[in-house]
Write a protein that holds these residues in place. Structure first.
Motif, mmCIF file in Angstrom:
data_model
loop_
_atom_site.group_PDB
_atom_site.id
_atom_site.type_symbol
_atom_site.label_atom_id
_atom_site.label_comp_id
_atom_site.label_asym_id
_atom_site.label_seq_id
_atom_site.Cartn_x
_atom_site.Cartn_y
_atom_site.Cartn_z
ATOM 1 N N GLY A 151 25.533 33.288 47.046
ATOM 2 C CA GLY A 151 24.468 34.281 47.040
ATOM 3 C C GLY A 151 24.755 35.399 46.072
ATOM 4 N N ALA A 152 23.718 36.130 45.698
ATOM 5 C CA ALA A 152 23.843 37.250 44.766
ATOM 6 C C ALA A 152 24.520 38.433 45.442
ATOM 7 N N ASP A 153 25.290 39.191 44.661
ATOM 8 C CA ASP A 153 25.924 40.426 45.143
ATOM 9 C C ASP A 153 26.736 40.171 46.413
ATOM 10 N N SER A 154 27.497 39.101 46.432
ATOM 11 C CA SER A 154 28.186 38.667 47.641
ATOM 12 C C SER A 154 29.700 38.776 47.502
ATOM 13 N N ARG A 155 30.395 38.640 48.628
ATOM 14 C CA ARG A 155 31.860 38.635 48.606
ATOM 15 C C ARG A 155 32.376 37.646 49.642
#
Length: 170
Positions: A28-32
């Motif tokens: 996913g986008a902007d994930s960690r």
């Protein structure tokens, strides 16, 4: 087993306590992958992998392992991150141990802090038994705002557009 998270701003494991998991896969986008904060301790018995998909209008980078405020993360496998502004390890006042390799691949963000980085250390202790590979900086050591020094040990090789970068006073 493996912890899986999918979606924008997803996090596989975010803990201030103690967590053990088989592996982590985040898409996913902007994930960690994982975040250990406030003394939290996370142990991953296999790999941490974060792959950016379906990037929307958000502008954050993605990361595999993060620590802050005395958090500690141990990854017994590899850490791999693919996406815009990818960071393999981002540690501020923490401890990270990786028994395998760290790889960060992707393109930089459209700002000065968005370059792909294998390891970013700020007042932290980081040990990687394998190699560190990045499309941008291999290792970036940043001066800590709390005055702590960083120690980064890599038993393998470090590869990036810049191998090791330190800023003034770091």
């Amino acid at each position: 087993g493996t912890v899986k998270a999918d979606g924008s701003q997803a996090t596989g494991i975010n803990s201030k306590g103690e967590v053990t998991a088989g592996g982590v896969l985040v898409e996913g986008a902007d994930s960690r992958g994982v975040l250990a904060a406030s003394g939290g301790k996370i142990t991953i018995n296999n790999d941490v992998k974060v792959v950016e998909k379906n990037r929307g209008t958000l502008s954050g980078s993605i990361s595999g392992v993060e620590t802050e405020q005395k958090g500690k993360v141990t990854v017994k496998g590899n850490v791999e991150v693919e996406g815009i502004g990818a960071m393999g390890i981002y540690s501020a006042d923490g401890v990270v141990n990786v028994n395998g390799n760290v790889k960060a691949s992707g393109t930089p963000q459209n700002n000065q802090n968005g370059e792909t980085v294998g390891i970013s250390a700020q007042g932290s202790t980081i040990s990687v038994k394998g190699n560190v590979t990045s499309d941008g900086k291999g290792i970036h050591i940043v001066k800590s705002s709390i005055g702590s020094k960083s120690t980064v040990e890599v038993n393998g090789s470090v590869t990036g557009s810049s191998g090791v970068v330190t800023n003034n006073g770091s």
